[in-house]
Design a protein around this motif. Sequence first.
Motif, PDB file in Angstrom:
ATOM      1  N   ASP A  11       0.730  -1.307  -0.037  1.00  0.00           N
ATOM      2  CA  ASP A  11      -0.031  -0.023  -0.093  1.00  0.00           C
ATOM      3  C   ASP A  11       0.863   1.285  -0.105  1.00  0.00           C
ATOM      4  O   ASP A  11       0.446   2.494  -0.337  1.00  0.00           O
ATOM      5  CB  ASP A  11      -1.092  -0.092   1.098  1.00  0.00           C
ATOM      6  N   GLU A  58      -4.505  -8.222  -1.510  1.00  0.00           N
ATOM      7  CA  GLU A  58      -4.963  -6.784  -1.868  1.00  0.00           C
ATOM      8  C   GLU A  58      -3.943  -5.974  -2.673  1.00  0.00           C
ATOM      9  O   GLU A  58      -4.230  -5.393  -3.422  1.00  0.00           O
ATOM     10  CB  GLU A  58      -5.241  -6.320  -0.540  1.00  0.00           C
ATOM     11  N   GLU A 162      -7.210   6.117  -6.487  1.00  0.00           N
ATOM     12  CA  GLU A 162      -8.044   5.957  -5.450  1.00  0.00           C
ATOM     13  C   GLU A 162      -8.404   4.387  -5.526  1.00  0.00           C
ATOM     14  O   GLU A 162      -8.783   4.004  -4.394  1.00  0.00           O
ATOM     15  CB  GLU A 162      -9.425   6.824  -5.484  1.00  0.00           C
ATOM     16  N   ARG A 163      -8.919   3.748  -6.698  1.00  0.00           N
ATOM     17  CA  ARG A 163      -9.372   2.448  -6.548  1.00  0.00           C
ATOM     18  C   ARG A 163      -8.221   1.644  -6.268  1.00  0.00           C
ATOM     19  O   ARG A 163      -8.433   0.419  -5.513  1.00  0.00           O
ATOM     20  CB  ARG A 163      -9.694   2.041  -8.135  1.00  0.00           C
ATOM     21  N   ARG A 166      -8.192   1.599  -2.565  1.00  0.00           N
ATOM     22  CA  ARG A 166      -9.253   0.783  -1.628  1.00  0.00           C
ATOM     23  C   ARG A 166      -9.208  -0.443  -2.197  1.00  0.00           C
ATOM     24  O   ARG A 166      -9.941  -1.185  -1.519  1.00  0.00           O
ATOM     25  CB  ARG A 166     -10.694   1.441  -2.719  1.00  0.00           C
ATOM     26  N   HIS A 168      -7.066  -2.262  -0.855  1.00  0.00           N
ATOM     27  CA  HIS A 168      -6.623  -2.862   0.457  1.00  0.00           C
ATOM     28  C   HIS A 168      -7.685  -2.472   1.220  1.00  0.00           C
ATOM     29  O   HIS A 168      -7.812  -1.928   2.111  1.00  0.00           O
ATOM     30  CB  HIS A 168      -5.361  -1.513   0.686  1.00  0.00           C
ATOM     31  N   GLU A 169      -8.607  -3.414   1.072  1.00  0.00           N
ATOM     32  CA  GLU A 169      -9.893  -3.388   2.005  1.00  0.00           C
ATOM     33  C   GLU A 169      -9.757  -3.805   3.508  1.00  0.00           C
ATOM     34  O   GLU A 169     -10.319  -3.018   4.295  1.00  0.00           O
ATOM     35  CB  GLU A 169     -10.772  -4.567   1.323  1.00  0.00           C
ATOM     36  N   MET A 172      -8.653  -0.353   4.400  1.00  0.00           N
ATOM     37  CA  MET A 172      -9.754   0.582   4.603  1.00  0.00           C
ATOM     38  C   MET A 172     -10.759   0.479   5.808  1.00  0.00           C
ATOM     39  O   MET A 172     -11.208   1.245   6.641  1.00  0.00           O
ATOM     40  CB  MET A 172     -10.493   0.581   3.352  1.00  0.00           C
ATOM     41  N   GLU A 173     -10.864  -0.774   6.035  1.00  0.00           N
ATOM     42  CA  GLU A 173     -11.995  -1.126   7.109  1.00  0.00           C
ATOM     43  C   GLU A 173     -11.123  -0.462   8.814  1.00  0.00           C
ATOM     44  O   GLU A 173     -11.917  -0.240   9.626  1.00  0.00           O
ATOM     45  CB  GLU A 173     -12.093  -2.684   7.219  1.00  0.00           C
ATOM     46  N   ALA A 177     -11.263   4.401   5.867  1.00  0.00           N
ATOM     47  CA  ALA A 177     -11.189   4.926   4.575  1.00  0.00           C
ATOM     48  C   ALA A 177     -10.383   6.352   5.088  1.00  0.00           C
ATOM     49  O   ALA A 177     -10.484   7.295   4.019  1.00  0.00           O
ATOM     50  CB  ALA A 177     -12.240   4.988   3.857  1.00  0.00           C
ATOM     51  N   TRP A 179      -7.250   7.213   4.642  1.00  0.00           N
ATOM     52  CA  TRP A 179      -6.366   7.408   3.577  1.00  0.00           C
ATOM     53  C   TRP A 179      -7.077   8.030   2.563  1.00  0.00           C
ATOM     54  O   TRP A 179      -6.186   8.946   1.909  1.00  0.00           O
ATOM     55  CB  TRP A 179      -5.641   6.176   3.491  1.00  0.00           C
ATOM     56  N   ILE A 180      -8.115   7.792   2.203  1.00  0.00           N
ATOM     57  CA  ILE A 180      -8.746   8.614   1.151  1.00  0.00           C
ATOM     58  C   ILE A 180      -8.710   9.845   1.065  1.00  0.00           C
ATOM     59  O   ILE A 180      -8.462  10.748   0.127  1.00  0.00           O
ATOM     60  CB  ILE A 180      -9.952   7.710   0.486  1.00  0.00           C
TER      61      ILE A 180
END
Length: 210
Positions: A11, A58, A162-163, A166, A168-169, A172-173, A177, A179-180
């Motif tokens: 990531d 991921e 961005e995709r 994301r 890296h689910e 994100m959890e 999220a 980081w976005i």
Amino acid sequence: MNVLAIGAHFDDVELGCGGALAQHAARGDKVYVFVATVSGFTNQYDQSIRSSEIARAEAEEAMKILGVTKMYCGDFKTLEVEFVDTLNIQLLTLVQDLNIDMVYSHWTGDIHHDHQAVARASLHSCRHVPRFLMYRSNWYHSTVDFRGNFYVDITNFWPVKERAIRAHESEMERTGAKWISFFSNEAENAGQRIGVRYAEVYEVVKWLQA
């Protein structure tokens, strides 16, 4: 052009230079990624936060999104990367075998232990590569300033970046999220400084203009 992006964890390159990598791939450049660690980690209570298997799966999806030619992986444990010959030789071999023209790697001022070690190894092992940019891949303060002085317009590639982030689910959890929103704001601020919508900013180590 043959491009190598170097990160400590799955990531890091997505966060730090994902837009530029997607742009390289779209232009037809060969884009390679090296990740030093297996990237699984536990917290201070010895509770597993992210498994190495999930982290790699991921990352492989993120690489497809960015258009990366091939990802290479080291086997250091998270938070145990050091500036040692094992790492230097891996990087030197990639630089030579892939005939690398340009490198993206961690900023040497980053406070994260693994990021610092990878940054030092990159400076050492990529010393003959004519173009070298350092990126930031987190939001933590350091005792030195990041001298962002090189901008890449990623307006057309922010959605791809961005995709990839994301993908890296598990992260994100864990982070909600965040980081976005953080990196979106960073890209917008950088873009505003140079008159585009989104940009990534780097600190130049060296840049040979042909």
